[in-house]
Design a protein around this motif. Structure first.
Motif, mmCIF file in Angstrom:
data_model
loop_
_atom_site.group_PDB
_atom_site.id
_atom_site.type_symbol
_atom_site.label_atom_id
_atom_site.label_comp_id
_atom_site.label_asym_id
_atom_site.label_seq_id
_atom_site.Cartn_x
_atom_site.Cartn_y
_atom_site.Cartn_z
ATOM 1 N N ASP A 20 16.224 46.274 49.400
ATOM 2 C CA ASP A 20 17.031 47.479 49.192
ATOM 3 C C ASP A 20 18.516 47.134 49.049
ATOM 4 O O ASP A 20 19.221 47.698 48.203
ATOM 5 C CB ASP A 20 16.830 48.471 50.341
ATOM 6 N N ILE A 21 19.004 46.191 49.886
ATOM 7 C CA ILE A 21 20.411 45.793 49.798
ATOM 8 C C ILE A 21 20.687 45.122 48.452
ATOM 9 O O ILE A 21 21.721 45.368 47.822
ATOM 10 C CB ILE A 21 20.776 44.844 50.959
ATOM 11 N N SER A 22 19.759 44.284 47.982
ATOM 12 C CA SER A 22 19.984 43.595 46.712
ATOM 13 C C SER A 22 19.967 44.554 45.533
ATOM 14 O O SER A 22 20.551 44.261 44.495
ATOM 15 C CB SER A 22 18.950 42.489 46.512
ATOM 16 N N ASN A 23 19.307 45.702 45.686
ATOM 17 C CA ASN A 23 19.241 46.683 44.594
ATOM 18 C C ASN A 23 20.259 47.802 44.748
ATOM 19 O O ASN A 23 20.343 48.679 43.886
ATOM 20 C CB ASN A 23 17.835 47.263 44.491
ATOM 21 N N LYS A 24 21.040 47.802 45.823
ATOM 22 C CA LYS A 24 22.034 48.838 46.063
ATOM 23 C C LYS A 24 23.308 48.502 45.293
ATOM 24 O O LYS A 24 23.806 47.388 45.364
ATOM 25 C CB LYS A 24 22.340 48.913 47.556
ATOM 26 N N PRO A 25 23.854 49.478 44.539
ATOM 27 C CA PRO A 25 25.097 49.200 43.806
ATOM 28 C C PRO A 25 26.262 48.947 44.758
ATOM 29 O O PRO A 25 26.425 49.625 45.757
ATOM 30 C CB PRO A 25 25.341 50.482 43.003
ATOM 31 N N VAL A 26 27.035 47.926 44.417
ATOM 32 C CA VAL A 26 28.187 47.535 45.218
ATOM 33 C C VAL A 26 29.366 47.383 44.261
ATOM 34 O O VAL A 26 29.214 46.882 43.146
ATOM 35 C CB VAL A 26 27.911 46.197 45.948
ATOM 36 N N ALA A 27 30.552 47.795 44.696
ATOM 37 C CA ALA A 27 31.748 47.645 43.864
ATOM 38 C C ALA A 27 32.249 46.212 43.961
ATOM 39 O O ALA A 27 32.607 45.742 45.030
ATOM 40 C CB ALA A 27 32.830 48.622 44.318
ATOM 41 N N ILE A 28 32.248 45.526 42.824
ATOM 42 C CA ILE A 28 32.715 44.135 42.772
ATOM 43 C C ILE A 28 33.826 44.072 41.725
ATOM 44 O O ILE A 28 33.626 44.500 40.587
ATOM 45 C CB ILE A 28 31.563 43.180 42.406
ATOM 46 N N SER A 29 34.974 43.550 42.144
ATOM 47 C CA SER A 29 36.110 43.499 41.215
ATOM 48 C C SER A 29 35.758 42.646 40.007
ATOM 49 O O SER A 29 35.215 41.560 40.117
ATOM 50 C CB SER A 29 37.349 42.949 41.916
ATOM 51 N N GLY A 30 36.089 43.183 38.852
ATOM 52 C CA GLY A 30 35.799 42.499 37.604
ATOM 53 C C GLY A 30 34.451 42.865 37.018
ATOM 54 O O GLY A 30 34.212 42.634 35.843
ATOM 55 N N TYR A 31 33.567 43.419 37.818
ATOM 56 C CA TYR A 31 32.231 43.766 37.337
ATOM 57 C C TYR A 31 31.901 45.247 37.531
ATOM 58 O O TYR A 31 30.908 45.721 37.008
ATOM 59 C CB TYR A 31 31.163 42.912 38.045
ATOM 60 N N LEU A 36 23.699 43.570 43.569
ATOM 61 C CA LEU A 36 23.969 42.170 43.854
ATOM 62 C C LEU A 36 23.232 41.249 42.882
ATOM 63 O O LEU A 36 23.771 40.230 42.461
ATOM 64 C CB LEU A 36 23.590 41.833 45.298
ATOM 65 N N ASN A 37 22.001 41.631 42.533
ATOM 66 C CA ASN A 37 21.248 40.819 41.566
ATOM 67 C C ASN A 37 21.959 40.787 40.209
ATOM 68 O O ASN A 37 22.083 39.729 39.589
ATOM 69 C CB ASN A 37 19.833 41.374 41.379
ATOM 70 N N ASP A 38 22.410 41.969 39.761
ATOM 71 C CA ASP A 38 23.108 42.031 38.475
ATOM 72 C C ASP A 38 24.445 41.289 38.528
ATOM 73 O O ASP A 38 24.835 40.624 37.562
ATOM 74 C CB ASP A 38 23.329 43.484 38.054
ATOM 75 N N ALA A 39 25.159 41.397 39.659
ATOM 76 C CA ALA A 39 26.431 40.692 39.809
ATOM 77 C C ALA A 39 26.203 39.181 39.772
ATOM 78 O O ALA A 39 26.945 38.453 39.110
ATOM 79 C CB ALA A 39 27.111 41.094 41.112
ATOM 80 N N ASP A 46 28.691 34.225 33.127
ATOM 81 C CA ASP A 46 30.103 33.923 32.843
ATOM 82 C C ASP A 46 30.404 32.433 33.038
ATOM 83 O O ASP A 46 31.106 31.822 32.226
ATOM 84 C CB ASP A 46 31.022 34.747 33.754
ATOM 85 N N THR A 47 29.859 31.882 34.101
ATOM 86 C CA THR A 47 30.068 30.455 34.355
ATOM 87 C C THR A 47 29.462 29.608 33.241
ATOM 88 O O THR A 47 30.075 28.638 32.784
ATOM 89 C CB THR A 47 29.456 30.064 35.713
ATOM 90 N N ALA A 48 28.273 29.991 32.789
ATOM 91 C CA ALA A 48 27.621 29.249 31.702
ATOM 92 C C ALA A 48 28.419 29.351 30.410
ATOM 93 O O ALA A 48 28.582 28.352 29.693
ATOM 94 C CB ALA A 48 26.204 29.773 31.494
ATOM 95 N N ILE A 49 28.943 30.525 30.127
ATOM 96 C CA ILE A 49 29.747 30.709 28.913
ATOM 97 C C ILE A 49 31.013 29.865 28.985
ATOM 98 O O ILE A 49 31.382 29.186 28.021
ATOM 99 C CB ILE A 49 30.081 32.205 28.710
ATOM 100 N N LYS A 50 31.681 29.879 30.130
ATOM 101 C CA LYS A 50 32.907 29.096 30.288
ATOM 102 C C LYS A 50 32.615 27.599 30.219
ATOM 103 O O LYS A 50 33.395 26.837 29.642
ATOM 104 C CB LYS A 50 33.602 29.453 31.590
#
Length: 115
Positions: A20-31, A36-39, A46-50
């Protein structure tokens, strides 16, 4: 590893809470507001692209460096064939000058014998 809050086997309420925590939306700066899974997925992407961009930049700079070295070598390098041809020309000129000097020496000796 016990996934139950009371320690009894078969009760997976801790695991459900983690999911439930991993699927709960969280405010993350820049995203923004993401799970948490999506972040995590976005950060890894992003790391792979860079990393790929850094690799491409490195390869481009390496190619430019090799081109610069090749251009420098073309300007400052010694051409062995050209140097061998010049050496032969100068050797022939030296031999010709030696014949002139030898002939002049013989003429001088001949003139001295006349007196």
């Amino acid at each position: 590893m016990a996934f139950s809050s009371d320690g009894n086997p078969g009760n997976s309420d801790n695991l459900k809470d983690l999911i439930d925590i991993s699927n709960k939306p969280v405010a993350i700066s820049g995203y923004g507001s993401v799970t948490l899974n999506d972040a995590f997925t976005a950060m890894v992407g992003d790391t792979a692209i860079k990393a790929r961009q850094a690799e491409s930049d490195y390869q481009a700079k390496q190619a430019m460096s090799e081109q610069a070295i090749a251009a420098r070598d073309n300007v400052s390098a010694v051409n062995s064939d050209e140097e061998a041809a010049n050496l032969m020309t100068f050797a022939n000129a030296h031999n010709a000058n030696m014949k002139v000097i030898s002939t002049a020496n013989q003429l001088f000796d001949s003139v001295l014998q006349l007196f």
